[in-house]
Motif scaffolding. Structure first.
Motif, PDB file in Angstrom:
ATOM      1  N   ALA A 170       0.853  -1.196   0.000  1.00 17.29           N
ATOM      2  CA  ALA A 170       0.000   0.000   0.000  1.00 17.29           C
ATOM      3  C   ALA A 170       0.883   1.238   0.000  1.00 17.29           C
ATOM      4  CB  ALA A 170      -0.920   0.001   1.209  1.00 17.29           C
ATOM      5  N   ALA A 171       0.537   2.192  -0.864  1.00 17.67           N
ATOM      6  CA  ALA A 171       1.314   3.419  -0.985  1.00 17.67           C
ATOM      7  C   ALA A 171       0.614   4.607  -0.360  1.00 17.67           C
ATOM      8  CB  ALA A 171       1.595   3.690  -2.460  1.00 17.67           C
ATOM      9  N   GLY A 172      -0.598   4.447   0.112  1.00 14.74           N
ATOM     10  CA  GLY A 172      -1.334   5.551   0.716  1.00 14.74           C
ATOM     11  C   GLY A 172      -2.821   5.303   0.648  1.00 14.74           C
ATOM     12  N   ALA A 173      -3.559   6.198   1.291  1.00 12.62           N
ATOM     13  CA  ALA A 173      -5.012   6.060   1.315  1.00 12.62           C
ATOM     14  C   ALA A 173      -5.656   7.435   1.368  1.00 12.62           C
ATOM     15  CB  ALA A 173      -5.441   5.236   2.528  1.00 12.62           C
ATOM     16  N   THR A 174      -6.817   7.537   0.742  1.00  8.96           N
ATOM     17  CA  THR A 174      -7.622   8.748   0.828  1.00  8.96           C
ATOM     18  C   THR A 174      -9.031   8.324   1.247  1.00  8.96           C
ATOM     19  OG1 THR A 174      -8.241   8.627  -1.513  1.00  8.96           O
ATOM     20  CG2 THR A 174      -6.336  10.006  -0.955  1.00  8.96           C
ATOM     21  N   VAL A 175      -9.750   9.263   1.812  1.00  7.54           N
ATOM     22  CA  VAL A 175     -11.107   8.985   2.272  1.00  7.54           C
ATOM     23  C   VAL A 175     -12.074   9.884   1.527  1.00  7.54           C
ATOM     24  CG1 VAL A 175     -12.627   8.879   4.264  1.00  7.54           C
ATOM     25  CG2 VAL A 175     -10.189   8.449   4.547  1.00  7.54           C
ATOM     26  N   VAL A 176     -13.121   9.303   0.986  1.00  7.53           N
ATOM     27  CA  VAL A 176     -14.204  10.039   0.350  1.00  7.53           C
ATOM     28  C   VAL A 176     -15.490   9.525   0.979  1.00  7.53           C
ATOM     29  CG1 VAL A 176     -15.409  10.550  -1.795  1.00  7.53           C
ATOM     30  CG2 VAL A 176     -12.920  10.288  -1.800  1.00  7.53           C
ATOM     31  N   ASP A 177     -16.152  10.406   1.726  1.00  6.97           N
ATOM     32  CA  ASP A 177     -17.316  10.020   2.517  1.00  6.97           C
ATOM     33  C   ASP A 177     -16.902   8.869   3.433  1.00  6.97           C
ATOM     34  OD1 ASP A 177     -18.977  12.011   1.419  1.00  6.97           O
ATOM     35  OD2 ASP A 177     -19.366  10.737  -0.327  1.00  6.97           O
ATOM     36  N   ALA A 178     -17.536   7.741   3.351  1.00  6.58           N
ATOM     37  CA  ALA A 178     -17.201   6.610   4.227  1.00  6.58           C
ATOM     38  C   ALA A 178     -16.457   5.520   3.464  1.00  6.58           C
ATOM     39  CB  ALA A 178     -18.467   6.041   4.860  1.00  6.58           C
ATOM     40  N   GLN A 179     -15.835   5.899   2.332  1.00  9.34           N
ATOM     41  CA  GLN A 179     -15.094   4.945   1.526  1.00  9.34           C
ATOM     42  C   GLN A 179     -13.609   5.295   1.551  1.00  9.34           C
ATOM     43  OE1 GLN A 179     -14.758   4.721  -3.041  1.00  9.34           O
ATOM     44  NE2 GLN A 179     -16.454   3.343  -2.508  1.00  9.34           N
ATOM     45  N   VAL A 180     -12.779   4.292   1.829  1.00 12.17           N
ATOM     46  CA  VAL A 180     -11.330   4.479   1.784  1.00 12.17           C
ATOM     47  C   VAL A 180     -10.838   3.973   0.441  1.00 12.17           C
ATOM     48  CG1 VAL A 180      -9.120   3.854   2.816  1.00 12.17           C
ATOM     49  CG2 VAL A 180     -11.088   4.221   4.274  1.00 12.17           C
ATOM     50  N   ARG A 181     -10.015   4.787  -0.205  1.00 14.65           N
ATOM     51  CA  ARG A 181      -9.381   4.391  -1.466  1.00 14.65           C
ATOM     52  C   ARG A 181      -7.912   4.139  -1.161  1.00 14.65           C
ATOM     53  NH1 ARG A 181     -12.354   8.993  -5.116  1.00 14.65           N
ATOM     54  NH2 ARG A 181     -14.408   8.033  -5.007  1.00 14.65           N
ATOM     55  N   VAL A 182      -7.499   2.882  -1.278  1.00 21.76           N
ATOM     56  CA  VAL A 182      -6.129   2.493  -0.966  1.00 21.76           C
ATOM     57  C   VAL A 182      -5.345   2.407  -2.268  1.00 21.76           C
ATOM     58  CG1 VAL A 182      -4.660   0.712   0.057  1.00 21.76           C
ATOM     59  CG2 VAL A 182      -6.896   1.210   1.069  1.00 21.76           C
ATOM     60  N   MET A 183      -4.244   3.165  -2.346  1.00 23.76           N
ATOM     61  CA  MET A 183      -3.360   3.109  -3.498  1.00 23.76           C
ATOM     62  C   MET A 183      -2.373   1.966  -3.285  1.00 23.76           C
ATOM     63  SD  MET A 183      -4.837   6.085  -3.440  1.00 23.76           S
ATOM     64  CE  MET A 183      -4.132   7.085  -2.170  1.00 23.76           C
ATOM     65  N   VAL A 184      -2.277   1.097  -4.278  1.00 25.59           N
ATOM     66  CA  VAL A 184      -1.449  -0.095  -4.177  1.00 25.59           C
ATOM     67  C   VAL A 184      -0.376  -0.050  -5.247  1.00 25.59           C
ATOM     68  CG1 VAL A 184      -1.489  -2.622  -4.284  1.00 25.59           C
ATOM     69  CG2 VAL A 184      -3.417  -1.402  -3.291  1.00 25.59           C
ATOM     70  N   ASP A 185       0.884  -0.289  -4.832  1.00 28.29           N
ATOM     71  CA  ASP A 185       1.997  -0.375  -5.777  1.00 28.29           C
ATOM     72  C   ASP A 185       2.025  -1.758  -6.412  1.00 28.29           C
ATOM     73  OD1 ASP A 185       2.901   2.194  -5.262  1.00 28.29           O
ATOM     74  OD2 ASP A 185       4.304   1.548  -3.702  1.00 28.29           O
ATOM     75  N   GLU A 186       2.746  -1.856  -7.525  1.00 27.57           N
ATOM     76  CA  GLU A 186       2.957  -3.143  -8.188  1.00 27.57           C
ATOM     77  C   GLU A 186       3.747  -4.032  -7.234  1.00 27.57           C
ATOM     78  OE1 GLU A 186       2.324  -5.621 -11.254  1.00 27.57           O
ATOM     79  OE2 GLU A 186       1.854  -3.512 -11.481  1.00 27.57           O
ATOM     80  N   PRO A 187       3.323  -5.303  -7.049  1.00 25.10           N
ATOM     81  CA  PRO A 187       4.089  -6.178  -6.147  1.00 25.10           C
ATOM     82  C   PRO A 187       5.462  -6.498  -6.738  1.00 25.10           C
ATOM     83  CG  PRO A 187       2.355  -7.407  -7.239  1.00 25.10           C
ATOM     84  CD  PRO A 187       2.181  -5.962  -7.631  1.00 25.10           C
ATOM     85  N   ALA A 188       6.394  -6.795  -5.855  1.00 24.92           N
ATOM     86  CA  ALA A 188       7.736  -7.169  -6.298  1.00 24.92           C
ATOM     87  C   ALA A 188       7.659  -8.479  -7.079  1.00 24.92           C
ATOM     88  CB  ALA A 188       8.662  -7.319  -5.095  1.00 24.92           C
ATOM     89  N   GLU A 189       8.563  -8.647  -8.016  1.00 28.00           N
ATOM     90  CA  GLU A 189       8.607  -9.877  -8.805  1.00 28.00           C
ATOM     91  C   GLU A 189       8.976 -11.063  -7.917  1.00 28.00           C
ATOM     92  OE1 GLU A 189       7.921 -10.443 -12.119  1.00 28.00           O
ATOM     93  OE2 GLU A 189       7.170  -8.402 -12.098  1.00 28.00           O
ATOM     94  N   ASP A 190       8.416 -12.229  -8.240  1.00 28.55           N
ATOM     95  CA  ASP A 190       8.764 -13.484  -7.587  1.00 28.55           C
ATOM     96  C   ASP A 190       8.677 -13.403  -6.054  1.00 28.55           C
ATOM     97  OD1 ASP A 190       9.434 -16.160  -7.578  1.00 28.55           O
ATOM     98  OD2 ASP A 190      11.587 -15.736  -7.456  1.00 28.55           O
ATOM     99  N   THR A 191       7.523 -12.941  -5.559  1.00 28.10           N
ATOM    100  CA  THR A 191       7.352 -12.869  -4.110  1.00 28.10           C
ATOM    101  C   THR A 191       7.022 -14.222  -3.510  1.00 28.10           C
ATOM    102  OG1 THR A 191       4.994 -12.369  -4.306  1.00 28.10           O
ATOM    103  CG2 THR A 191       6.514 -10.495  -4.209  1.00 28.10           C
ATOM    104  N   GLY A 192       6.560 -15.147  -4.354  1.00 30.33           N
ATOM    105  CA  GLY A 192       6.224 -16.467  -3.851  1.00 30.33           C
ATOM    106  C   GLY A 192       4.936 -16.497  -3.033  1.00 30.33           C
ATOM    107  N   ARG A 193       4.163 -15.413  -3.040  1.00 29.44           N
ATOM    108  CA  ARG A 193       2.931 -15.352  -2.254  1.00 29.44           C
ATOM    109  C   ARG A 193       1.755 -15.742  -3.134  1.00 29.44           C
ATOM    110  NH1 ARG A 193       3.712 -13.026   2.985  1.00 29.44           N
ATOM    111  NH2 ARG A 193       1.653 -13.877   3.258  1.00 29.44           N
ATOM    112  N   SER A 194       0.850 -16.525  -2.569  1.00 28.71           N
ATOM    113  CA  SER A 194      -0.361 -16.887  -3.292  1.00 28.71           C
ATOM    114  C   SER A 194      -1.604 -16.619  -2.444  1.00 28.71           C
ATOM    115  CB  SER A 194      -0.315 -18.365  -3.685  1.00 28.71           C
ATOM    116  OG  SER A 194      -0.242 -19.153  -2.511  1.00 28.71           O
TER     117      SER A 194
END
Length: 189
Positions: A108-132
């Motif tokens: 997550a790179a940050g978040a903004t709030v509009v009314d009661a909704q949070v908008r989370v900015m997400v960066d591209e995941p690192a290559e070959d993280t091995g997470r599923s």
């Protein structure tokens, strides 16, 4: 006429004579002059009173999302709440077999709030993280943020565009997500 009747008629005349004028249609009424509070004077939704509070962080145990209450000095802002979540479990929580699916899965790179909704900015995941376990990672964020009284839904963005994220049913969604989208994965408190 009796004195009582005259007094009654006089009272009726007095009350009707000083009434409010009648209009044929509704009309705007200007606000009174003076130092009255306005909506501009109210605190923003993300600010909270100082003092001890409890925040809920959603961690992971046995491939399930587990809401964990933590005591904090004051109610956290949304950004602080996210930082606490991304910091992961405490030593005592790890000793209780709690983990996090977030490292390597979601940045997550940050978040903004509009009314009661949070908008989370997400960066591209690192290559070959091995997470599923992205479902658990996104579920942790949604369930943590919607545990707040001032948040009802969460959306995710990458490069300013809606990001399709997995729900508990495995389908990708760009729509606002709530706790119910991950309910099958949540262990009741």
């Amino acid at each position: 006429m009796s004195r009582r009747r005259l007094l009654g008629l006089g009272l009726v005349a007095l009350l009707t004579g000083c009434g409010i004028p009648v209009d044929d249609a509704p009309r705007p009424v200007p606000p009174p002059r003076g130092p009255f509070p306005s909506t501009a004077d109210t605190a923003p939704a993300d600010s909270a009173p100082a003092g001890p509070a409890t925040e809920t962080l959603c961690l992971v145990r046995d491939n399930r999302i587990v809401p964990v209450p933590r005591s904090v000095d004051r109610p956290p802002t949304i950004e602080e709440h996210l930082r606490h979540l991304f910091a992961g479990p405490t030593t005592a929580e790890r000793d209780s077999d709690l983990t996090s699916a977030l490292p390597g899965a979601v940045n997550a790179a940050g978040a903004t709030v509009v009314d009661a909704q949070v908008r989370v900015m997400v960066d591209e995941p690192a290559e070959d993280t091995g997470r599923s376990d992205e479902v658990l990672a996104f579920g942790q964020i949604v369930c943590t943020l919607t545990s707040r009284h001032d948040v009802s839904t969460v959306t995710f963005l990458r490069d300013g565009r809606p990001l399709g994220v997995p729900r508990a049913d495995g389908l990708l969604s760009e729509q606002p997500l709530s706790r119910t989208d991950y309910a099958p994965l949540i262990t009741p408190q």
